[in-house]
Design an enzyme around this catalytic site. Structure first.
Site, PDB file in Angstrom:
ATOM      1  N   SER A 107      28.899  17.685 -13.782  1.00 53.41           N
ATOM      2  CA  SER A 107      30.172  18.279 -13.347  1.00 53.41           C
ATOM      3  C   SER A 107      30.303  18.227 -11.832  1.00 53.41           C
ATOM      4  CB  SER A 107      30.298  19.719 -13.841  1.00 53.41           C
ATOM      5  OG  SER A 107      30.347  19.761 -15.247  1.00 53.41           O
ATOM      6  N   ALA A 163      39.594  22.453 -18.910  1.00 49.36           N
ATOM      7  CA  ALA A 163      38.370  23.128 -19.341  1.00 49.36           C
ATOM      8  C   ALA A 163      38.432  23.425 -20.834  1.00 49.36           C
ATOM      9  CB  ALA A 163      38.194  24.420 -18.554  1.00 49.36           C
ATOM     10  N   HIS A 192      32.784  29.868 -12.843  1.00 55.80           N
ATOM     11  CA  HIS A 192      33.397  28.550 -12.686  1.00 55.80           C
ATOM     12  C   HIS A 192      34.827  28.682 -12.156  1.00 55.80           C
ATOM     13  CE1 HIS A 192      30.462  25.680 -14.296  1.00 55.80           C
ATOM     14  NE2 HIS A 192      30.097  26.646 -15.100  1.00 55.80           N
TER      15      HIS A 192
END
Length: 171
Positions: free
Chosen positions: A14, A30, A46
């Site tokens: 990522s 996501a 995140h």
């Protein structure tokens, strides 16, 4: 341009994808869901890390194909993180046909107009799991990664934060 970025858990895949899109406005698609408190904390972290400027967050745990179709042709880069979480969501949903959804995803990638980076776990390097659901997941994840790699312009394997180029076409 379709890029597939593979790696194990915590391999840096990522972070590598985010670095590739640094400084550009992009959509962060996501797929994670908060099934427990630890995952909820992880998702919150995140979100904080990606808040502001560069990223437009779109959370879509199941309807990834529809989301990609909406984002196609908009001129904005898209980072889908991650395919294996999406596959898990599909496998656990009672009203979903995982095989059909994977085929629909590959078809959506073929028609996608723009820059799209896809994150997926490489789960085939471990032992064969004991449970049927786990074996089904590993099989489907492997087949999905292979199908996407076949249509991707670029495939990168990230190990210990280091990118290894497996495929690079027309770049």
């Amino acid at each position: 341009m379709i890029g597939l970025i593979l790696g194990g858990a915590r391999s840096g895949k990522s972070r590598y994808a985010e670095q590739l899109l640094a400084g550009r406005a992009a959509v962060y698609l996501a797929t994670a869901t908060a099934g427990d408190a630890e995952m909820a904390e992880r998702i919150a972290r995140h979100k904080l890390d990606r808040a502001g400027g560069q990223w437009q967050l779109l959370e879509e745990p199941l309807n990834v194909v529809a989301a990609l179709d909406k984002l196609s042709g908009r001129g904005t880069s898209v980072l889908l993180d991650c395919l294996t979480l999406w596959l898990t969501n599909v496998l656990l949903a009672e009203d979903r046909d995982a095989e059909a959804e994977c085929l629909d995803l590959v078809a959506a990638l073929k028609r996608f107009d723009g820059e799209l980076l896809l994150i997926s776990n490489e789960v085939g390097s471990g032992i064969v799991p004991l449970g049927q659901l786990s074996r089904d997941f590993v099989d489907r994840a492997g087949w999905l990664n292979q199908a996407i790699a076949a249509v991707a312009d670029k495939v990168t394997l990230v190990v210990a934060g280091l990118p290894l180029q497996l495929k690079e076409e027309g770049l």
